[in-house]
Enzyme design. Structure first.
Site, PDB file in Angstrom:
ATOM      1  N   ASP A  14       1.188   3.078  20.216  1.00  0.00           N
ATOM      2  CA  ASP A  14       0.044   2.176  20.335  1.00  0.00           C
ATOM      3  C   ASP A  14      -0.115   1.794  21.803  1.00  0.00           C
ATOM      4  OD1 ASP A  14      -2.034   0.516  19.726  1.00  0.00           O
ATOM      5  OD2 ASP A  14      -0.849  -1.013  18.722  1.00  0.00           O
ATOM      6  N   ASP A 108      -6.692   4.744  20.633  1.00  0.00           N
ATOM      7  CA  ASP A 108      -5.523   4.204  21.317  1.00  0.00           C
ATOM      8  C   ASP A 108      -4.244   4.153  20.488  1.00  0.00           C
ATOM      9  OD1 ASP A 108      -6.507   2.261  19.645  1.00  0.00           O
ATOM     10  OD2 ASP A 108      -6.078   0.596  20.987  1.00  0.00           O
ATOM     11  N   GLU A 109      -4.235   4.780  19.316  1.00  0.00           N
ATOM     12  CA  GLU A 109      -2.989   4.800  18.549  1.00  0.00           C
ATOM     13  C   GLU A 109      -2.921   6.033  17.656  1.00  0.00           C
ATOM     14  OE1 GLU A 109      -2.443   1.862  15.418  1.00  0.00           O
ATOM     15  OE2 GLU A 109      -4.575   1.363  15.506  1.00  0.00           O
TER      16      GLU A 109
END
Length: 369
Positions: A14, A108-109
């Site tokens: 993350d 983003d993860e």
């Protein structure tokens, strides 16, 4: 029983305050300062906040006006999704150096299954450290990671030592870890559910584990079985590298409330064009068109129509959206309009590459992650 389940080595990566960190990366003068991505203007809503801004209570989905009251020195920067996608692709390329089993959750993860990995490394913890170091060296951003035997625990763990840290939950530590965990930290337990659990004396994983399956189903419906399993470390969802997209959407929040459908048509045209652009980019079409209407009192309404054919052209999307707009009277003046397409032509199964072996493996309590 946990000992009867497949044991995998799962990493959840993350990125730390991704949108805000990208802004600080591109404008070094913003480093160390309280910034908010989006939220500018009298009606703006914040998309992301830097850790410096979060110390003042600024967070995503907050109005820019409220954020300024909390942090008078807050700096607003514009969103730049093309830039975010470009950096996300760089990061994903790093993931793929280690395994083909990468399941992105957003820009983003992502989850990574490194049970069998391209580097031949035994330790998932060392792989996570290596990945985070490469992201910092090659991209200039920091990331946090969680490492454990399944996706649920890995995701919970990735938030444990944020920012720029990681947490490993070894097989022998899974049950003690979950029992000690605040119920608010359980992925899938939202604010409303947490309050309901508090009222029933459920504050930690240990409290949750003390409740029977029947009790949890009675009080939490379909989610009850999920809560019963995950607090016992049971979560069998695999890392799926080819997740099928279910919908595409775009929306706009207006600087002033709109009270007439006529004034909304121009806005709908722009939104339909944006949705069409995204459909073309992803090479998909959809049958179900949904119009989202958020009123000035923040109440939300959706109106949908399913067509007998797939569409992705802006003119056809707009035509249906207009029909939905005129379908019924508006309840109030409107602050936001959105259009989404679902029922996409992505139902065909995509062949899986490098699928992990799902045969049952007994838990070895000394297995190192």
């Amino acid at each position: 029983m946990l000992s009867d389940l497949p044991i995998r080595k799962i990493i959840h990566v993350d990125m730390d305050a991704f949108y805000a960190s990208v802004a600080q990366l591109d404008a070094p003068e913003l480093k160390g300062k309280a910034i908010a991505v989006g939220g500018g203007g009298p009606r703006g809503v914040i998309s992301a906040a830097s850790y410096e801004a979060r110390q003042f209570g600024v967070k995503s989905a907050m109005s820019g006006q409220l954020a300024l009251k909390l942090c008078p020195d807050l700096i607003f920067v514009k969103t730049d999704f093309e830039r975010y996608r470009s950096i996300s692709n760089q990061i994903r390329a790093i993931f793929l150096d280690y395994t083909d089993l990468v399941e992105p959750l957003s820009l983003d993860e992502a989850y990574l299954d490194v049970t069998e990995n391209k580097k031949g490394l035994y330790s998932a913890s060392l792989i996570a450290e290596d990945i985070r170091q490469r992201i910092y060296d090659e991209v200039g951003l920091t990331a946090s990671a969680g490492i454990s035997i399944n996706k649920f625990i890995a995701k919970v763990a990735s938030d444990y030592n944020k920012p720029n840290g990681q947490k490993t939950v070894n097989p022998e530590d899974v049950l003690p870890f979950l029992e000690a965990l605040d119920i608010r930290k359980f992925y899938g337990v939202g604010k409303v559910t947490a309050e309901k659990m508090y009222q029933k004396g459920i504050f930690t994983g240990k409290d949750l584990k003390s409740k029977s399956l029947e009790y949890l189903k009675t009080h939490f419906g379909k989610s009850g079985a999920y809560y019963y399993d995950v607090v016992r470390g049971i979560h069998t969802s695999e890392v799926k590298p080819n997740r099928i997209r279910k919908s595409l959407a775009a929306e706009r929040t207006f600087s002033e409330n709109l009270s007439s459908e006529i004034f909304m048509l121009e806005k709908l045209k722009l939104i339909a064009e944006e949705v069409s652009k995204r459909l073309h980019k992803n090479n998909v079409s959809g049958k179900t068109i949904t119009l989202k209407i958020k009123y000035s009192d923040f109440t939300l309404q959706t109106r949908s129509k399913t067509l007998p054919y797939y569409v992705k052209e802006a003119a056809l999307i707009l035509e249906t959206a207009k029909d939905l707009l005129y379908q019924d009277r508006l309840n109030n003046s409107v602050r936001l309009l959105g259009i989404s397409l679902s029922n996409l032509n992505t139902n065909a199964k995509i062949p899986k590459k490098g699928k992990a072996d799902n045969s049952t493996i007994s838990v070895q309590l000394k297995l190192k992650f």
